[in-house]
Write a protein that holds these residues in place. Structure first.
Motif, PDB file in Angstrom:
ATOM      1  N   GLY A 253       0.796  -1.224   0.000  1.00 25.61           N
ATOM      2  CA  GLY A 253       0.000   0.000   0.000  1.00 25.61           C
ATOM      3  C   GLY A 253       0.822   1.265   0.000  1.00 25.61           C
ATOM      4  N   LEU A 254       2.133   1.157  -0.127  1.00 23.14           N
ATOM      5  CA  LEU A 254       3.012   2.329  -0.077  1.00 23.14           C
ATOM      6  C   LEU A 254       2.907   3.125  -1.376  1.00 23.14           C
ATOM      7  CD1 LEU A 254       5.208   3.741   1.659  1.00 23.14           C
ATOM      8  CD2 LEU A 254       6.896   2.354   0.427  1.00 23.14           C
ATOM      9  N   ARG A 255       2.811   4.448  -1.234  1.00 23.99           N
ATOM     10  CA  ARG A 255       2.765   5.359  -2.383  1.00 23.99           C
ATOM     11  C   ARG A 255       3.998   6.268  -2.365  1.00 23.99           C
ATOM     12  NH1 ARG A 255      -2.619   6.166  -4.562  1.00 23.99           N
ATOM     13  NH2 ARG A 255      -4.148   4.876  -3.454  1.00 23.99           N
ATOM     14  N   TRP A 256       4.292   6.804  -3.555  1.00 21.26           N
ATOM     15  CA  TRP A 256       5.433   7.704  -3.639  1.00 21.26           C
ATOM     16  C   TRP A 256       5.203   8.974  -2.834  1.00 21.26           C
ATOM     17  CZ3 TRP A 256       9.761   5.777  -4.972  1.00 21.26           C
ATOM     18  CH2 TRP A 256       9.853   4.766  -5.919  1.00 21.26           C
ATOM     19  N   SER A 257       3.955   9.363  -2.645  1.00 23.00           N
ATOM     20  CA  SER A 257       3.665  10.558  -1.850  1.00 23.00           C
ATOM     21  C   SER A 257       3.928  10.344  -0.362  1.00 23.00           C
ATOM     22  CB  SER A 257       2.196  10.975  -2.049  1.00 23.00           C
ATOM     23  OG  SER A 257       1.319   9.913  -1.677  1.00 23.00           O
ATOM     24  N   ASP A 258       4.091   9.085   0.039  1.00 29.10           N
ATOM     25  CA  ASP A 258       4.368   8.789   1.450  1.00 29.10           C
ATOM     26  C   ASP A 258       5.856   8.845   1.778  1.00 29.10           C
ATOM     27  OD1 ASP A 258       1.656   8.307   1.742  1.00 29.10           O
ATOM     28  OD2 ASP A 258       1.851   6.165   1.310  1.00 29.10           O
ATOM     29  N   ILE A 259       6.701   9.109   0.767  1.00 27.59           N
ATOM     30  CA  ILE A 259       8.152   9.138   0.974  1.00 27.59           C
ATOM     31  C   ILE A 259       8.631  10.569   0.794  1.00 27.59           C
ATOM     32  CG2 ILE A 259      10.378   8.244   0.218  1.00 27.59           C
ATOM     33  CD1 ILE A 259       8.932   5.801  -0.881  1.00 27.59           C
ATOM     34  N   ASP A 260       9.217  11.119   1.839  1.00 23.47           N
ATOM     35  CA  ASP A 260       9.747  12.483   1.810  1.00 23.47           C
ATOM     36  C   ASP A 260      11.198  12.446   2.244  1.00 23.47           C
ATOM     37  OD1 ASP A 260      10.139  15.172   1.745  1.00 23.47           O
ATOM     38  OD2 ASP A 260       9.013  15.602   3.588  1.00 23.47           O
ATOM     39  N   SER A 321      -1.181  -0.209 -22.389  1.00 26.35           N
ATOM     40  CA  SER A 321      -1.814   0.615 -21.355  1.00 26.35           C
ATOM     41  C   SER A 321      -0.896   0.744 -20.142  1.00 26.35           C
ATOM     42  CB  SER A 321      -3.148  -0.022 -20.932  1.00 26.35           C
ATOM     43  OG  SER A 321      -2.934  -1.323 -20.396  1.00 26.35           O
ATOM     44  N   TRP A 322      -0.985   1.879 -19.522  1.00 22.83           N
ATOM     45  CA  TRP A 322      -0.254   2.143 -18.287  1.00 22.83           C
ATOM     46  C   TRP A 322      -1.110   3.037 -17.399  1.00 22.83           C
ATOM     47  CZ3 TRP A 322       4.090   0.846 -15.633  1.00 22.83           C
ATOM     48  CH2 TRP A 322       4.453   1.669 -14.567  1.00 22.83           C
ATOM     49  N   THR A 323      -1.258   2.632 -16.148  1.00 23.28           N
ATOM     50  CA  THR A 323      -2.063   3.385 -15.181  1.00 23.28           C
ATOM     51  C   THR A 323      -1.126   4.001 -14.159  1.00 23.28           C
ATOM     52  OG1 THR A 323      -3.916   1.853 -15.443  1.00 23.28           O
ATOM     53  CG2 THR A 323      -3.925   3.270 -13.497  1.00 23.28           C
ATOM     54  N   VAL A 328       4.256   2.506  -5.138  1.00 27.95           N
ATOM     55  CA  VAL A 328       5.685   2.275  -5.311  1.00 27.95           C
ATOM     56  C   VAL A 328       5.932   0.954  -6.021  1.00 27.95           C
ATOM     57  CG1 VAL A 328       7.879   1.968  -4.089  1.00 27.95           C
ATOM     58  CG2 VAL A 328       6.223   3.675  -3.287  1.00 27.95           C
ATOM     59  N   PHE A 329       5.207  -0.076  -5.657  1.00 26.93           N
ATOM     60  CA  PHE A 329       5.405  -1.412  -6.230  1.00 26.93           C
ATOM     61  C   PHE A 329       4.178  -1.763  -7.075  1.00 26.93           C
ATOM     62  CE2 PHE A 329       7.618  -1.237  -2.137  1.00 26.93           C
ATOM     63  CZ  PHE A 329       8.921  -1.421  -2.577  1.00 26.93           C
ATOM     64  N   THR A 330       4.415  -1.856  -8.380  1.00 27.05           N
ATOM     65  CA  THR A 330       3.309  -2.011  -9.325  1.00 27.05           C
ATOM     66  C   THR A 330       3.578  -3.173 -10.278  1.00 27.05           C
ATOM     67  OG1 THR A 330       4.340  -0.448 -10.864  1.00 27.05           O
ATOM     68  CG2 THR A 330       2.804   0.451  -9.239  1.00 27.05           C
ATOM     69  N   ARG A 331       2.528  -3.502 -11.015  1.00 27.67           N
ATOM     70  CA  ARG A 331       2.622  -4.494 -12.081  1.00 27.67           C
ATOM     71  C   ARG A 331       3.141  -3.810 -13.353  1.00 27.67           C
ATOM     72  NH1 ARG A 331      -3.298  -7.118 -12.130  1.00 27.67           N
ATOM     73  NH2 ARG A 331      -3.600  -5.093 -13.148  1.00 27.67           N
ATOM     74  N   PRO A 332       3.345  -4.558 -14.447  1.00 27.81           N
ATOM     75  CA  PRO A 332       3.805  -3.921 -15.696  1.00 27.81           C
ATOM     76  C   PRO A 332       2.847  -2.880 -16.258  1.00 27.81           C
ATOM     77  CG  PRO A 332       4.219  -6.274 -15.785  1.00 27.81           C
ATOM     78  CD  PRO A 332       3.417  -6.033 -14.549  1.00 27.81           C
ATOM     79  N   ASP A 333       1.567  -2.905 -15.852  1.00 29.41           N
ATOM     80  CA  ASP A 333       0.612  -1.914 -16.358  1.00 29.41           C
ATOM     81  C   ASP A 333       0.435  -0.744 -15.394  1.00 29.41           C
ATOM     82  OD1 ASP A 333      -0.626  -3.264 -14.335  1.00 29.41           O
ATOM     83  OD2 ASP A 333      -2.435  -3.787 -15.450  1.00 29.41           O
ATOM     84  N   GLY A 334       1.214  -0.687 -14.306  1.00 28.73           N
ATOM     85  CA  GLY A 334       1.151   0.441 -13.387  1.00 28.73           C
ATOM     86  C   GLY A 334       0.216   0.255 -12.212  1.00 28.73           C
ATOM     87  N   LEU A 335      -0.611  -0.775 -12.211  1.00 27.79           N
ATOM     88  CA  LEU A 335      -1.521  -1.019 -11.091  1.00 27.79           C
ATOM     89  C   LEU A 335      -0.760  -1.655  -9.930  1.00 27.79           C
ATOM     90  CD1 LEU A 335      -4.645  -2.395 -13.003  1.00 27.79           C
ATOM     91  CD2 LEU A 335      -4.324  -0.103 -12.027  1.00 27.79           C
ATOM     92  N   PRO A 336      -1.241  -1.481  -8.706  1.00 28.93           N
ATOM     93  CA  PRO A 336      -0.521  -2.056  -7.557  1.00 28.93           C
ATOM     94  C   PRO A 336      -0.518  -3.577  -7.609  1.00 28.93           C
ATOM     95  CG  PRO A 336      -2.658  -1.196  -6.883  1.00 28.93           C
ATOM     96  CD  PRO A 336      -2.451  -0.745  -8.291  1.00 28.93           C
TER      97      PRO A 336
END
Length: 521
Positions: A253-260, A321-323, A328-336
């Motif tokens: 569930g980690l997002r790039w916005s959670d890393i500062d 397609s890319w989402t 931070v950790f996603t599949r090849p299509d950009g989904l978690p």
């Protein structure tokens, strides 16, 4: 017989030619002793709703009426205990648990539907006691699970926990006086504790294939694993799990916005309930925390982000397609990613590396142990792992690594050796002092005092001769003693008398005695 409080009737179990029950249509009901009496009435249950109740098997109409009156005079809790089955209560308990996590509800529902209801369906709440539950759990322990294996001790313990939680609500509502599930004993159950993969355990695993339920790698083994997967797309995932002790759901569930910069904030948890992915708040309120990152971890996350941006550029160039999900950790299509994929992938990579097996969650145990070895105290570990209680951190997530054991053993032995060294030093110092008080070898021994001579109680300073004081009158007295002398009160042993200031030496007193003896033959 009808009344305002319900119906009292008689019925039997006779059947007609088509094997259908005659019940109240049996012509023999008027005969004495044929059939039994029942009552049918309605009353308010524990939820405040009116529900019908029917009881039977009474030998007479009077007995049925008495039972009906007692049923209506009882409380709603008593009527619920006598009228509700265990199945109905378990369903009611699950419906009332509105604040539990989806994963917890999934495990409770699985236990209730697959095991507890099939074995307790014919019991009412009032029928439950310790002996009934012991018999039921003994029967469950003899069965096999969905994989065809015998029921594990951990699974039996989880069943007991589920049933006990359900019956605790019955005790709280006054339906039961006590919880009979607390008397169930699961033999052989022990709280699992992480064991370190020492060289001896690794050799035993290579020979027999047996391994601990919960095990952790040493620092060398973790470094070997990370070195073998440094080109894997989830390398940063396993790095953070092994060094910072993050949960699988927190990483998914980690997002790039959670890393500062060098601080990582845990805001959500992404996990699975069966085959369904569920995302929500962290596991506990203490799980919402900030985790500090070292320079190497920050560098690895930067490399991972550049890798993700390159994949997005490749998808745009290839028209796939890319989402842009922001994870931070996603599949090849950009989904978690699915949390189960991270677990499956980790198991495969461990086998390829040839290392002793550990679970993905065991990396969290290992991170706590390694941080403890590096000098972190328990309070720091509690904040790092997001535990609400420091007891959990101390008892479950901190294994004693071999290096810590050796360090403790060396420190203890050194403490005893230092004490022994101090004791020997004291003994040597005391012995040197005793030798210095003794005379030097070859020196003449001091002369012993003659018999009858007074022994001096005070040590006289060396180098000074003893001086005997005499009066001026004694200097004129000749050496010969007089022929007569008054009563002699002098004591030769005493060096000083209190009757006068004169002193008489011991040799002079002896000469006086000899003169007296010669004058009186």
């Amino acid at each position: 017989m009808r009344s305002d409080s319900g119906v009292i009737f008689k019925r039997c179990g006779c059947r007609d030619t088509h094997r259908r029950r005659l019940e109240q249509r049996c012509p023999r009901l008027t005969e004495r002793g044929h059939g039994t009496w029942y009552f049918h009435c309605s009353a308010t249950n524990l939820l405040g709703r009116r529900e019908r109740a029917r009881r039977g098997g009474y030998p007479s109409q009077t007995a049925a009426r008495r039972a009906r009156d007692e049923f209506l005079a009882g409380t709603a809790a008593d009527r619920t205990a006598q009228g509700w089955t265990v199945e109905r209560w378990l369903r009611h308990w699950l419906d009332s648990r509105t604040s539990i996590r989806p994963t917890t509800r999934f495990h409770y529902t699985r236990d209730v539907d697959t095991v507890l209801i099939p074995y307790l369906v014919r019991y009412r709440l009032a029928d439950l006691d310790a002996q009934v539950l012991r018999t039921v759990f003994a029967a469950i322990a003899d069965t096999r699970n969905t994989k065809g294996r015998p029921q594990s001790v951990s699974a039996m313990h989880h069943l007991r926990t589920t049933l006990r939680a359900a019956l605790n609500l019955a005790v709280k509502e006054g339906v039961l006086d006590c919880n009979p599930a607390r008397h169930i004993e699961i033999k052989g159950y022990q709280q699992p504790h992480a064991k370190v993969w020492t060289e001896a355990r690794v050799e035993s695993w290579e020979l027999t294939g047996a391994h601990p339920a919960v095990a952790v790698w040493t620092a060398d083994q973790l470094a070997e694993f990370l070195g073998s997967v440094n080109d894997d797309p989830l390398f940063a995932f396993y790095w953070l799990a092994g060094l910072r002790g993050l949960r699988r759901g927190e990483l998914c569930g980690l997002r790039w916005s959670d890393i500062d910069r060098a601080v990582l904030t845990i805001e959500r948890n992404r996990t699975t309930a069966g085959y369904q992915v569920v995302e929500g708040d962290p596991k506990t309120p203490a799980g919402r925390r900030a985790v500090a990152l070292d320079r190497r971890s920050v560098q690895i996350l930067r490399v991972h982000r550049r890798y993700q941006q390159d994949r997005r550029a490749e998808a745009a160039a290839n028209g796939t397609s890319w989402t842009d999900s922001g994870y931070v950790f996603t599949r090849p299509d950009g989904l978690p990613i699915n949390p189960n994929y991270a677990t499956t992938r980790f198991r495969l990579l461990v086998r390829r590396a040839g290392l002793p097996p550990v679970r993905l969650h065991d990396l969290r145990h290992g991170a706590a142990s390694l941080a403890h070895e590096a000098g972190a105290d328990l309070k720091t570990l509690q904040d790092l792992l997001g535990h609400s209680s420091i007891v959990v951190t101390a008892d479950t997530y901190t294994s004693v690594l071999p290096q810590i054991q050796r360090r403790c053993a060396d420190a203890t032995a050194q403490l005893v050796l230092n004490a022994a060294r101090r004791t020997r030093k004291k003994i040597k110092t005391k012995a040197r002092k005793n030798r210095s008080d003794r005379p030097t070898t070859g020196a003449p021994a001091p002369a012993k005092p003659k018999t009858g001579a007074p022994a001096s109680t005070k040590r006289k300073p060396a180098g000074k001769a003893q001086v005997t004081r005499r009066s001026s009158r004694e200097t004129t007295v000749p050496q010969a003693a007089p022929t007569s002398h008054p009563c002699d009160t002098h004591r030769p042993q005493e060096t000083e008398t209190t009757k006068g200031p004169n002193r008489i030496a011991a040799a002079q007193a002896l000469s006086i005695k000899r003169a007296r003896r010669d004058s009186n033959p």
